[in-house]
Motif scaffolding. Structure first.
Motif, PDB file in Angstrom:
ATOM      1  N   ALA A  95      56.907  60.958  14.780  1.00 29.67           N
ATOM      2  CA  ALA A  95      57.706  61.947  15.148  1.00 29.67           C
ATOM      3  C   ALA A  95      58.622  61.759  16.317  1.00 29.67           C
ATOM      4  CB  ALA A  95      56.889  63.367  15.533  1.00 29.67           C
ATOM      5  N   LYS A  96      58.084  61.065  17.253  1.00 28.78           N
ATOM      6  CA  LYS A  96      58.950  60.772  18.479  1.00 28.78           C
ATOM      7  C   LYS A  96      59.966  59.812  18.228  1.00 28.78           C
ATOM      8  CE  LYS A  96      58.448  58.477  23.200  1.00 28.78           C
ATOM      9  NZ  LYS A  96      59.776  57.855  23.042  1.00 28.78           N
ATOM     10  N   ARG A  97      59.857  58.794  17.404  1.00 30.29           N
ATOM     11  CA  ARG A  97      60.909  57.736  17.002  1.00 30.29           C
ATOM     12  C   ARG A  97      61.753  58.587  16.416  1.00 30.29           C
ATOM     13  NH1 ARG A  97      58.186  52.040  15.348  1.00 30.29           N
ATOM     14  NH2 ARG A  97      56.627  51.837  17.092  1.00 30.29           N
ATOM     15  N   ILE A  98      61.576  59.453  15.442  1.00 30.08           N
ATOM     16  CA  ILE A  98      62.491  60.264  14.897  1.00 30.08           C
ATOM     17  C   ILE A  98      63.425  60.991  15.633  1.00 30.08           C
ATOM     18  CG2 ILE A  98      62.993  61.901  12.940  1.00 30.08           C
ATOM     19  CD1 ILE A  98      60.656  60.605  11.402  1.00 30.08           C
ATOM     20  N   ALA A  99      62.645  61.736  16.596  1.00 30.91           N
ATOM     21  CA  ALA A  99      63.383  62.619  17.579  1.00 30.91           C
ATOM     22  C   ALA A  99      63.940  61.937  18.589  1.00 30.91           C
ATOM     23  CB  ALA A  99      62.224  63.300  18.340  1.00 30.91           C
ATOM     24  N   ASP A 100      64.009  60.652  18.729  1.00 29.39           N
ATOM     25  CA  ASP A 100      64.699  60.020  19.842  1.00 29.39           C
ATOM     26  C   ASP A 100      65.907  59.558  19.030  1.00 29.39           C
ATOM     27  OD1 ASP A 100      62.800  60.432  21.743  1.00 29.39           O
ATOM     28  OD2 ASP A 100      61.928  58.252  21.610  1.00 29.39           O
ATOM     29  N   TRP A 145      72.699  61.963   8.171  1.00 29.65           N
ATOM     30  CA  TRP A 145      71.631  61.660   7.572  1.00 29.65           C
ATOM     31  C   TRP A 145      70.616  60.474   8.251  1.00 29.65           C
ATOM     32  CZ3 TRP A 145      69.283  63.413   2.643  1.00 29.65           C
ATOM     33  CH2 TRP A 145      70.378  64.361   2.119  1.00 29.65           C
ATOM     34  N   ILE A 146      69.567  60.891   8.166  1.00 31.46           N
ATOM     35  CA  ILE A 146      68.372  59.924   8.888  1.00 31.46           C
ATOM     36  C   ILE A 146      68.013  59.159   7.703  1.00 31.46           C
ATOM     37  CG2 ILE A 146      66.389  59.423  10.311  1.00 31.46           C
ATOM     38  CD1 ILE A 146      67.368  61.864  11.763  1.00 31.46           C
ATOM     39  N   LEU A 147      67.999  57.870   7.432  1.00 33.28           N
ATOM     40  CA  LEU A 147      67.440  57.090   6.270  1.00 33.28           C
ATOM     41  C   LEU A 147      66.515  55.912   6.485  1.00 33.28           C
ATOM     42  CD1 LEU A 147      70.928  57.053   4.528  1.00 33.28           C
ATOM     43  CD2 LEU A 147      69.049  58.718   4.203  1.00 33.28           C
ATOM     44  N   TYR A 176      63.012  68.519  15.252  1.00 34.97           N
ATOM     45  CA  TYR A 176      63.959  67.596  15.921  1.00 34.97           C
ATOM     46  C   TYR A 176      65.174  67.154  15.153  1.00 34.97           C
ATOM     47  CZ  TYR A 176      59.333  66.665  18.031  1.00 34.97           C
ATOM     48  OH  TYR A 176      58.223  66.797  18.601  1.00 34.97           O
ATOM     49  N   THR A 177      65.000  67.881  13.915  1.00 30.09           N
ATOM     50  CA  THR A 177      66.178  67.437  12.848  1.00 30.09           C
ATOM     51  C   THR A 177      66.767  68.685  12.338  1.00 30.09           C
ATOM     52  OG1 THR A 177      64.613  66.874  11.256  1.00 30.09           O
ATOM     53  CG2 THR A 177      64.948  65.248  12.648  1.00 30.09           C
TER      54      THR A 177
END
Length: 556
Positions: A119-124, A134-136, A158-159
Motif C-alpha cells: 500500500a505504501k508504494r502505491i500511495a507514494d 491510471w496506475i498500471l 490513496y487513489t
C-alpha cells in the motif's frame, strides 16, 4: 600459345601462389577486431575461438588470434577483451515488451513483502501523478506476505482520483481500485463472466481482484497509449534489455510495439531486434502490422491462450488443485475456437504459438496441433507452446514427435518452486519445468523470461535451469533436481535454438562468418565457473550489429 591462353595461365599461377601465401594482402579488412577473448560460438563445427573480426553489422571472421590479426587494416578498431568470455547475444523468446517498458516507468511491487509495503508504494507513486492518471503494471506477488490476496480497501484512500489496474506477477490476475471498478461499471450486481472470476467479499461486493477474462472488464477501459508514450516505453525497455545482454526478443503480445519500433528503426534508434506476435484470434487482421522480415523487425507470429497460470489457480489441470479440491482451473478459449484459429492461421503460413501451462491445457493443445498437421499436411511450421510448465508424462515425447518447440522460462521454476507443491502435489511436480526430460526426448527447448512477469536476465535464467535452487534458498541441491540441465544446453536455448524458434538460424544465434555481429562480453566464463556463481556474473558490454550499445559503468 595464343594471348588469351597466356592470360589464363598467369591468373592460374597467381591463384596457386596466393594459396601458398594466404593472400594476406587480399583479405578483406575488418572494421572491428576483438582479441584476447574466450569465445563460446554456439557453432558445433568451431565451438571455441580466441578472436573475432567484424565488418559492417556482420561477422567477417572468427578463429585464433593469429588468423584474425590478418584482418587488421589501417582503420580497424581493435579491442582487447582482457581474457573475458564472449557469447552470442542472448535471444529472449518470451517478453511482453511494451508492458515491460511501462513497468520500468511505473510502481514496482514485485518484491513488496507485506500489505503495508504494498500500500505504501502505491500511495507514494500516486502522489507523483495527476488526477485521472491510471496506475498500471505493478506485478505484485501475494505469496510474499502469506498468500492473502490484496483488496481495493488497502489502496482506495490513496487513489481516490486515480484508477488502478495492477497485475499479479503472472499477468492473469489484477487488483482494481474503486475508481477503476466504477469506470468499468463493476459492482455487486455485476454478473460473473465466463472463463474468469470477479472475486467478492461476504456480501457479494467486488474485492477488486479480477481473474482471467474478467480482467478485460477493466483493461478495455484504459486509454490507449500515445505514440510518444509507446516510444518512451520502448526505449526504456531497450536499455534494460541491453544491460542484461539481450540483443533480440520475441514480443508475444505486441501491444502497439510495431508502430513505435518501426518509427525508431526509420530514425536509426532501434537497438534490439524484435519478432512481433499478434493475437491468434485476430490472425487475419492487419491492424497496422505489415508483413516484415528484416534484421530488426520480423512479423508472422500469432499467439493464443489455452489457460491461465498456476499461482492464480487458472491453469487447467486434469486433476484438481491440492489446496482447492473443487477447482482444476479452466480454459480461457474453447478447444473448438482454438482449433479453428490455429488451422486457419496455419493455412495462412503464419507461425503459431499458444500459451499452455496446466497438463490438461498442454494435452489438448498437442491434440489440436496433431490434428492440424494431419489435415494441412507436413511442412516446416515450427509450432510452439509457450511455458509448457506442467506436463503429463505421456505428453513429453509428443513434443518431439510433432516437432513442437517448448518455449520455456526457467526463472519461473525457482520462483514457483517455493510454493508449487502445495498447489499440485509431489507427484505432478516431477514433470514441472521438465527441461531435461524434454531435451532427452529430442525436443527443441528455447528459453525466455516472460518479462515483466520475471526479470529479463538470461543469466538468471541460466542459473535457474542449471541449479534449480529456489529463491527462498530452501532447495540448495535444486527443486526437482533430476530436471537440471548443463550450462551449454541452457546457452543454446538462449542463442542458437532461440534463433531457430523464429526461423532466423541463418541470420543469428551463433558466432560465425556471415551472421549478424550480435554478441556480449561477460566477466566470467560460464562454462568453467561453479554454476552457483552464475548470478554474480556481469554483462560488461553488449554489441548489436557490431556496435557497442551497452557498457557496464565503473560504479556497477
Amino acid at each position: 600459345m595464343i594471348y588469351s591462353e597466356k592470360i589464363s595461365l598467369v591468373i592460374l599461377l597467381a591463384s596457386i601462389l596466393c594459396s601458398f601465401t594466404s593472400c594476406e594482402k587480399q583479405l578483406q579488412k575488418a572494421d572491428l577486431i576483438i582479441t584476447n577473448a574466450s569465445i563460446w560460438t554456439g557453432n558445433t563445427t568451431m565451438p571455441n575461438a580466441e578472436a573475432i573480426a567484424v565488418s559492417g553489422d556482420s561477422i567477417l571472421a572468427i578463429g585464433t588470434k593469429e588468423e584474425i590479426e590478418k584482418r587488421k587494416g589501417v582503420s580497424t578498431e581493435r579491442i582487447d577483451a582482457n581474457g573475458n568470455f564472449i557469447t552470442p547475444g542472448f535471444i529472449d523468446t518470451h517478453v511482453h515488451l511494451m508492458m515491460g517498458g511501462n513497468a520500468l516507468l511505473s510502481v514496482e511491487l514485485r518484491d513488496a513483502n507485506s500489505p503495508e509495503e504494498f500500500a505504501k508504494r502505491i500511495a507514494d507513486y500516486a502522489q507523483t501523478l495527476e488526477a485521472g492518471q491510471w496506475i498500471l503494471e505493478g506485478n505484485w506477488d501475494h505469496t510474499l506476505w502469506g498468500g492473502e490476496l490484496p483488496n481495493k480497501e488497502w489502496i482506495d484512500k490513496y487513489t481516490e482520483d486515480k484508477p488502478v489496474a495492477i497485475y499479479r506477477l503472472d499477468g492473469h490476475m489484477i487488483l482494481a481500485n474503486s475508481a477503476a471498478l466504477k469506470i468499468a461499471n463493476i459492482d455487486k450486481n455485476t454478473s460473473n463472466i465466463a472463463s474468469g472470476e470477479i472475486v467478492r467479499d461476504a456480501d457479494g461486493s467486488p474485492t477488486g481482484i479480477l481473474k482471467g477474462s474478467a480482467m478485460n472488464l477493466v483493461l478495455t477501459k484504459i486509454p490507449s497509449m500515445s505514440e510518444s508514450q509507446k516510444k518512451t516505453a520502448l526505449k526504456a525497455a531497450e536499455n534494460y534489455l541491453l544491460s542484461n545482454g539481450v540483443t533480440s526478443v520475441h514480443d508475444v503480445d505486441s501491444l502497439g510495439t510495431y508502430t513505435a519500433a518501426k518509427q525508431l528503426k526509420e530514425f536509426g534508434e532501434l537497438k534490439v531486434r524484435i519478432y512481433l506476435a499478434k493475437p491468434l484470434n485476430r490472425w487475419n487482421e492487419e491492424f497496422g502490422m505489415q508483413k516484415e522480415d528484416n534484421k530488426w523487425l520480423k512479423t508472422g507470429l500469432v499467439k493464443g491462450f489455452v489457460d491461465g497460470s498456476l499461482g492464480s489457480h487458472t491453469a487447467a489441470f486434469k486433476s484438481p488443485y491440492i489446496d482447492k479440491p473443487e477447482d482444476s482451473g479452466f480454459f480461457i478459449n474453447t478447444e473448438e475456437n482454438l482449433y479453428q484459429w490455429i488451422s486457419k492461421a496455419d493455412q495462412g503460413r503464419l507461425q503459431i504459438t499458444v500459451h499452455g501451462i496446466g497438463d490438461k491445457a498442454i494435452h489438448s493443445l498437442l491434440n489440436t496441433y496433431q490434428k492440424v498437421i494431419s489435415e494441412n499436411g507436413k511442412r516446416d511450421r515450427r509450432f510452439r507452446i509457450e511455458h509448457a510448465q506442467h506436463l503429463a508424462s505421456e505428453d513429453i515425447q509428443r513434443f518431439s514427435e510433432l516437432d513442437v518447440i517448448a518455449s520455456m522460462q526457467p526463472y519461473h521454476a525457482i520462483d514457483d518452486g517455493r510454493w508449487a507443491e502445495e498447489l499440485i502435489g509431489s507427484e505432478r511436480i516431477k514433470t514441472t519445468y521438465a527441461f531435461k526430460s524434454l531435451l532427452d526426448a529430442n525436443t527443441k527447448v528455447v528459453f525466455g523470461s516472460d518479462w515483466p512477469v520475471a526479470p529479463a536476465s538470461p543469466l538468471d535464467g541460466i542459473y535457474a535451469a542449471v541449479t534449480r535452487r529456489t529463491l527462498d534458498n530452501k532447495n540448495p541441491e535444486g527443486w526437482v533436481p533430476e530436471q537440471k540441465i548443463s550450462i551449454e544446453q541452457a546457452l543454446r536455448a538462449y542463442t542458437k535454438d532461440a534463433a531457430y524458434a523464429s526461423f532466423e538460424e541463418n541470420r543469428k544465434g551463433t558466432l560465425e562468418a556471415g551472421k549478424l555481429a550480435d554478441f556480449i562480453i561477460l566477466s566470467e566464463d560460464l562454462t568453467k565457473i561453479d554454476p552457483i556463481k552464475i548470478r554474480e556474473v556481469k554483462v560488461l558490454q553488449t554489441y548489436v550489429g557490431g556496435k557497442k550499445l551497452f557498457e557496464m559503468s565503473q560504479e556497477q
